[in-house]
Design an enzyme around this catalytic site. Structure first.
Site, mmCIF file in Angstrom:
data_model
loop_
_atom_site.group_PDB
_atom_site.id
_atom_site.type_symbol
_atom_site.label_atom_id
_atom_site.label_comp_id
_atom_site.label_asym_id
_atom_site.label_seq_id
_atom_site.Cartn_x
_atom_site.Cartn_y
_atom_site.Cartn_z
ATOM 1 N N GLY A 160 -11.516 -5.601 -40.388
ATOM 2 C CA GLY A 160 -12.968 -5.472 -40.378
ATOM 3 C C GLY A 160 -13.513 -4.210 -40.993
ATOM 4 N N GLY A 162 -12.808 -3.176 -44.466
ATOM 5 C CA GLY A 162 -12.866 -3.193 -45.921
ATOM 6 C C GLY A 162 -14.299 -3.247 -46.423
ATOM 7 N N CYS A 165 -15.222 -6.789 -46.585
ATOM 8 C CA CYS A 165 -14.738 -7.606 -45.470
ATOM 9 C C CYS A 165 -15.897 -8.028 -44.575
ATOM 10 C CB CYS A 165 -13.708 -6.822 -44.654
ATOM 11 S SG CYS A 165 -13.044 -7.732 -43.254
#
Length: 230
Positions: A160, A162, A165
């Site tokens: 969670g 990135g 992301c």
């Protein structure tokens, strides 16, 4: 509730005294991720907007590694291919042999899955030790050890965090990656930090916290060697 989990913005590195280095360019950046030696602990993730022949040549030319997206193959010194769980099974069934330097990277949004373990066991049983298997992503020591027991050589940690992301936004699942590295640094297999790197100093913090390698995507986006040129 637990105590505060640390992110890159929460931490600075305290200087060591005395240091024998006269310049940061003198630092030894060599690392081993399992049996894979790297001159620099830089790993480029399998993002189609990033991975080009020029990027592979330049990153590997200085001793890093580029993970190629599934469905593509670009000649390089060491082949590292990313795959989903479904594709991994298909690839494993089709490949009859793999080079000793080959790496199969299984990376999904949340690697804390029985299906991930089953896939790892299948691939390990099929190829033995002929292939290095990287797997993730996970965010706890228990997750790392689950991957190790299932056959992974290296765990990719960070959920969670990135730049692109959406896992946390959609599911609420995630954990600060620096804290994840600190928690998982003493696990039985090497760990690769994935996500959250906004500047070079974050990269150094990840290594100092215990990561054996660091994936960077955002820092390369827009470079002339990528497809994502603005």
């Amino acid at each position: 509730m637990t105590s505060k989990a640390l992110g890159f913005r929460d931490v600075l590195l305290r200087p060591h005294t005395p240091t024998r280095l006269n310049s940061r360019s003198e630092a030894n950046t060599h690392t081993h991720i399992g049996r894979i030696p790297l001159a620099i602990p830089v790993i480029v993730p399998s993002m189609r907007s990033l991975v080009t022949p020029d990027l592979i040549n330049n990153v590997e030319g200085v001793g890093g590694l580029v993970v190629q997206p599934r469905g593509t193959f670009i000649a390089s010194r060491r082949i590292a291919i990313n795959s989903s769980l479904v594709t991994a099974l298909e690839v494993a069934k089709q490949i009859t042999s793999i080079t000793q330097d080959g790496i199969l990277s299984l990376e999904i949004a949340n690697g804390h899955m029985v299906r991930m373990g089953d896939t790892l066991k299948y691939i390990r049983d099929r190829f033995g030790q002929a292939v290095s298997i990287w797997a993730g992503t996970v965010a706890t020591p228990e997750g790392v050890e689950y991957l190790a027991q299932s056959g992974a050589d290296t765990a990719i940690v960070g959920i969670g965090v990135g730049a692109v992301c959406t896992t946390t936004k959609k599911t609420g699942v995630g954990y600060p990656v620096l804290q994840t590295i600190l928690d998982c640094a003493d696990c039985s297999i090497p760990i690769i930090s994935a996500g959250g790197i906004r500047e070079a100093g974050d990269f150094v913090k990840a290594i100092a916290a215990g990561a054996d390698g660091v994936m960077i995507g955002r820092l390369l986006a827009g470079c002339s060697d990528t497809y994502d040129v603005h």
